[in-house]
Design an enzyme around this catalytic site. Structure first.
Site, PDB file in Angstrom:
ATOM      1  N   LYS A  11       0.841  -1.213   0.000  1.00 24.88           N
ATOM      2  CA  LYS A  11       0.000   0.000   0.000  1.00 24.88           C
ATOM      3  C   LYS A  11       0.863   1.245   0.000  1.00 24.88           C
ATOM      4  O   LYS A  11       2.047   1.203   0.410  1.00 24.88           O
ATOM      5  CB  LYS A  11      -0.954   0.013   1.207  1.00 24.88           C
ATOM      6  CG  LYS A  11      -0.285   0.100   2.595  1.00 24.88           C
ATOM      7  CD  LYS A  11       0.084   1.496   3.065  1.00 24.88           C
ATOM      8  CE  LYS A  11       0.878   1.475   4.365  1.00 24.88           C
ATOM      9  NZ  LYS A  11       1.605   2.675   4.700  1.00 24.88           N
ATOM     10  N   ASP A 139      -2.471  -1.925  10.237  1.00 30.36           N
ATOM     11  CA  ASP A 139      -2.601  -1.890   8.767  1.00 30.36           C
ATOM     12  C   ASP A 139      -3.151  -3.194   8.189  1.00 30.36           C
ATOM     13  O   ASP A 139      -3.441  -3.271   6.998  1.00 30.36           O
ATOM     14  CB  ASP A 139      -1.233  -1.635   8.119  1.00 30.36           C
ATOM     15  CG  ASP A 139      -0.799  -0.184   8.211  1.00 30.36           C
ATOM     16  OD1 ASP A 139      -1.640   0.671   8.575  1.00 30.36           O
ATOM     17  OD2 ASP A 139       0.378   0.102   7.917  1.00 30.36           O
TER      18      ASP A 139
HETATM   19  P1  ATP Z   1       3.999  -0.268   7.768  1.00 26.79           P
HETATM   20  O1  ATP Z   1       3.862   0.547   6.513  1.00 26.79           O
HETATM   21  O2  ATP Z   1       2.791  -1.133   8.075  1.00 26.79           O
HETATM   22  O3  ATP Z   1       4.515   0.508   8.957  1.00 26.79           O
HETATM   23  P2  ATP Z   1       6.515  -1.162   6.796  1.00 26.79           P
HETATM   24  O4  ATP Z   1       6.355  -1.351   5.323  1.00 26.79           O
HETATM   25  O5  ATP Z   1       7.125   0.128   7.233  1.00 26.79           O
HETATM   26  O6  ATP Z   1       5.107  -1.362   7.485  1.00 26.79           O
HETATM   27  P3  ATP Z   1       7.408  -3.855   7.105  1.00 26.79           P
HETATM   28  O7  ATP Z   1       7.979  -4.156   5.758  1.00 26.79           O
HETATM   29  O8  ATP Z   1       6.113  -4.467   7.435  1.00 26.79           O
HETATM   30  O9  ATP Z   1       7.379  -2.290   7.381  1.00 26.79           O
HETATM   31  O10 ATP Z   1       8.530  -4.258   8.174  1.00 26.79           O
HETATM   32  C1  ATP Z   1       8.520  -3.751   9.485  1.00 26.79           C
HETATM   33  C2  ATP Z   1       9.285  -4.714  10.373  1.00 26.79           C
HETATM   34  O11 ATP Z   1       8.527  -5.902  10.491  1.00 26.79           O
HETATM   35  C3  ATP Z   1      10.643  -5.099   9.811  1.00 26.79           C
HETATM   36  O12 ATP Z   1      11.604  -4.748  10.756  1.00 26.79           O
HETATM   37  C4  ATP Z   1      10.591  -6.599   9.608  1.00 26.79           C
HETATM   38  O13 ATP Z   1      11.734  -7.247  10.093  1.00 26.79           O
HETATM   39  C5  ATP Z   1       9.372  -7.050  10.402  1.00 26.79           C
HETATM   40  N1  ATP Z   1       8.604  -8.126   9.712  1.00 26.79           N
HETATM   41  C6  ATP Z   1       8.039  -9.166  10.311  1.00 26.79           C
HETATM   42  N2  ATP Z   1       7.414  -9.950   9.434  1.00 26.79           N
HETATM   43  C7  ATP Z   1       7.580  -9.401   8.215  1.00 26.79           C
HETATM   44  C8  ATP Z   1       7.159  -9.764   6.898  1.00 26.79           C
HETATM   45  N3  ATP Z   1       6.468 -10.876   6.653  1.00 26.79           N
HETATM   46  N4  ATP Z   1       7.491  -8.932   5.885  1.00 26.79           N
HETATM   47  C9  ATP Z   1       8.191  -7.793   6.134  1.00 26.79           C
HETATM   48  N5  ATP Z   1       8.614  -7.425   7.354  1.00 26.79           N
HETATM   49  C10 ATP Z   1       8.325  -8.203   8.398  1.00 26.79           C
END
Ligand code: ATP
Length: 293
Positions: A11, A139
């Site tokens: 997203k 989210d």
């Molecule tokens: P959001 O936009 O919801 O804040 P994000 O895109 O910033 O999420 P993610 O890619 O979801 O961040 O990663 C955040 C943290 O979650 C990372 O430090 C990662 O190690 C951990 N994590 C746990 N499971 C997953 C997964 N399946 N995919 C990605 N990151 C994951």
């Protein structure tokens, strides 16, 4: 053994406003969320006979135990449905940049909930899926539903919007991670000078106006992340110098996206940024969150 797979979409935030802080530490937000074409592929098998949950990631070195949100989604599904684990195997083919403001973990967790519901034929109501999603992360409910949505509360109160007018999206993730909790902490003591005009964005989406959707892009977290990482502003400027109608950061960053009404310009901007940033994508808006393969 039964197996199914989905495309789990990332997203972006067309708007992101932080409107308050709750006593429990959660923040109230108001954001217009949009699924995009960039996606992971999540495959789940049930009845593998192992009696355990196993998880394997291709294209990334994410943890394969309950530090992975997709693993926790499977644990929660079993707990809430009372199903005894007959062996669940999860494979995540990772394309969405990690810790990037693109809800990569949340969309993987959403995919696991949707697939387990299908494979065990538990026929969970949408309300129950959303409730389970919310327990995993704010989210996750959006990632279950996908498309174009207004998200309020801590992000879990969703209102479906008409599909945003289709545009070309250039997405660029610079090579550093941003901690979402750290940016939220910083925003508590920051003066927010510019907030999104959410009503104007909703009107622009209703009217199907690409120019106005672009005009009203706004993210209150951008100045905080950009102060720590000036590259965020530089990437926005490069997008605009190469024909983007507008460009902002998504979530707490550091991913930046630009919206284009012209495919050639989008391709050119993508090529310019890809020379410097490996994780650069040319994509579009997607109307759904989890699409069966
Ligand atoms: P959001 O936009 O919801 O804040 P994000 O895109 O910033 O999420 P993610 O890619 O979801 O961040 O990663 C955040 C943290 O979650 C990372 O430090 C990662 O190690 C951990 N994590 C746990 N499971 C997953 C997964 N399946 N995919 C990605 N990151 C994951």
């Amino acid at each position: 053994m039964k197996q199914a797979a989905v495309k789990a979409h990332a997203k972006i935030n067309l708007t992101l406003d932080v409107t308050g802080k709750r006593p429990d530490g959660y923040h109230d937000v108001c954001m217009v969320m949009q699924s995009i074409g960039v996606h992971d592929v999540v495959t789940v098998s049930v009845g593998t006979g192992s009696g355990e949950i196993s998880l394997h990631t291709v294209g990334s070195d994410l943890p394969s135990d309950n530090r992975n949100l997709a693993y926790r989604a499977a644990e929660l599904f079993l707990k809430e449905t009372g199903i005894t684990c007959d062996g669940i195997s999860i494979t995540i083919e990772k394309h969405i940049p990690v810790a990037a403001g693109l809800a990569g973990g949340s969309t993987n967790a959403a995919a696991v909930l949707v697939l387990l519901d299908q494979l065990y034929d538990t026929q969970l109501s949408m309300e129950k899926r959303m409730e389970m999603g919310c327990k995993l992360g704010a989210d996750v409910p959006f990632c279950i539903a996908g498309g174009t949505m207004l998200a309020e509360g801590i992000g879990e109160k969703l209102t479906k919007l008409p599909d945003a007018p289709q545009m070309h999206v250039v997405l660029c993730k610079p090579p550093f991670a941003v901690s979402t909790p750290a940016i939220y902490r910083a925003i508590d003591s920051a003066e927010i000078a510019v907030r999104p005009d959410t009503v104007a964005m909703l009107r622009a989406i209703e009217a199907g106006s690409a120019a106005e959707v672009s005009q009203y892009l706004c993210n209150v977290m951008q100045p905080i992340t950009a102060e720590l990482h000036p590259e965020v502003t530089q990437i926005c400027d490069t997008m605009k110098a190469n024909g983007a109608l507008n460009a902002i950061m998504s979530g707490s960053g550091p991913s930046v996206f630009g919206l284009f009404d012209d495919r050639d310009k989008a391709e050119r901007a993508c090529a310019v940024l890809a020379k410097q940033y490996e994780e650069t994508f040319l994509t579009d808006f997607s109307c759904a969150g989890q699409i069966n393969l």
